[in-house]
Design an enzyme around this catalytic site. Structure first.
Site, mmCIF file in Angstrom:
data_model
loop_
_atom_site.group_PDB
_atom_site.id
_atom_site.type_symbol
_atom_site.label_atom_id
_atom_site.label_comp_id
_atom_site.label_asym_id
_atom_site.label_seq_id
_atom_site.Cartn_x
_atom_site.Cartn_y
_atom_site.Cartn_z
ATOM 1 N N PRO A 2 16.215 -48.159 16.449
ATOM 2 C CA PRO A 2 16.942 -48.653 17.625
ATOM 3 C C PRO A 2 17.469 -50.064 17.371
ATOM 4 C CG PRO A 2 14.746 -47.867 18.227
ATOM 5 C CD PRO A 2 14.809 -47.904 16.728
ATOM 6 N N GLU A 3 18.745 -50.277 17.623
ATOM 7 C CA GLU A 3 19.323 -51.610 17.484
ATOM 8 C C GLU A 3 19.542 -52.204 18.871
ATOM 9 O OE1 GLU A 3 21.543 -52.741 14.211
ATOM 10 O OE2 GLU A 3 21.817 -50.715 13.458
ATOM 11 N N HIS A 90 2.370 -38.253 19.120
ATOM 12 C CA HIS A 90 2.528 -39.683 18.801
ATOM 13 C C HIS A 90 2.763 -40.548 20.043
ATOM 14 C CE1 HIS A 90 2.733 -38.269 14.711
ATOM 15 N NE2 HIS A 90 3.758 -37.511 15.019
ATOM 16 N N ARG A 109 6.080 -43.421 13.635
ATOM 17 C CA ARG A 109 5.849 -44.230 12.434
ATOM 18 C C ARG A 109 5.026 -45.478 12.711
ATOM 19 N NH1 ARG A 109 11.384 -44.669 9.202
ATOM 20 N NH2 ARG A 109 9.984 -45.595 7.692
#
Ligand code: ZN
Length: 271
Positions: A2-3, A90, A109
């Site tokens: 995500p930016e 997750h 992650r």
């Protein structure tokens, strides 16, 4: 990953959905994500009312009455999802609110980050203290950018992506901004002229605002808070277009590697 536009889009969704809501429950499924989660998270959050949501760089700031701020960073693969009946794979932290909304922090992650701090000390938080100019702030202009780049001997594109100088200009947005500003990514950052810095500041803002309007640009791995994939990639003029004609002059777009990241540019338009 995500930016900034995706994070800003997420912040707006959180603000619209959760402002004024009171935290009624916290489920914490791990002791850490990237770093250890703050001790006593549930006791610190339950009962507090959400005053609003803000953003600094790619940190999401949840303002909790009267005096605490929740900091969230989505890392490489983090997502914030509303509702749903069962936990996602997750899913590390789940917040419940007094209107029945649930907010789920999912991060396969585990580069995501979560912390709590006193709102009064927010600017000095160890994650925020070193951050550079905020490109969507009203004060971000050529003069401010010129000041940040002053004395920098690195390549312009590398400097533009340095979070200590300017925050939130990720790899895609750096290439796109430099194309629109007609500046070569290989220029020495500290040698920019005032007029060029004006063009670049305007281009950075324009590209980020377009990306926000399009809901972000990630090609995979990321879904907005409302579950829609962003579509800014339709606006790419040079990024990921090596060998294709420059939309302005028809010259083939080139790809080089700078700071281990791919840079795309038009060798004719960008000087
Ligand atoms: Zn061109």
């Amino acid at each position: 990953m995500p930016e900034l536009p995706e994070v800003e889009t997420t912040v707006r969704a959180l603000r619209a959905r959760l402002t004024g809501r009171r935290v009624t429950g916290v489920v914490q499924r791990r002791a850490d994500i990237r770093f250890p989660l703050p001790a006593g998270l549930e006791a610190s959050l339950v009962g507090r009312r959400v005053a609003g949501f803000g953003r600094r760089a790619k940190y999401i700031l949840g303002e909790l009455e009267p005096d605490r701020t929740l900091l969230l960073h989505l890392g490489m693969s983090g997502r914030l999802l509303f509702d749903g009946e069962v936990p996602w794979p997750h899913e590390h932290v789940t917040l419940s609110f007094d209107d029945g909304t649930t907010l789920r922090f999912v991060d396969p992650r585990r580069f995501g980050m979560l912390d709590l701090c006193d709102t009064a000390g927010l600017a000095f938080h160890r994650w925020l203290g070193h951050l550079g100019l905020e490109p969507l702030d009203p004060g971000f202009d050529g003069k401010a950018l010129l000041g940040a780049l002053s004395g920098r001997r690195t390549a312009l594109k590398v400097a533009l992506m340095d979070q200590r100088l300017v925050v939130g200009v990720g790899n895609i947005y750096a290439s796109e901004s430099l194309f629109r500003a007609r500046l070569s990514p290989m220029r020495t950052a500290g040698h920019l002229k005032p007029r060029e810095a004006d063009r670049l500041a305007a281009a950075v803002r324009e590209v980020l605002e377009e990306a926000i309007a399009a809901g972000g640009s990630s090609l995979r791995d990321y879904v907005q808070a409302d579950g829609e994939l962003g579509n800014f990639q339709r606006n790419f003029r040079v990024y990921d277009r090596a060998g294709e004609p420059c939309p302005a002059c028809g010259t083939a777009v080139e790809r080089i590697v700078q700071g281990a990241r791919a840079t795309y540019f038009c060798p004719r338009c960008q000087r």
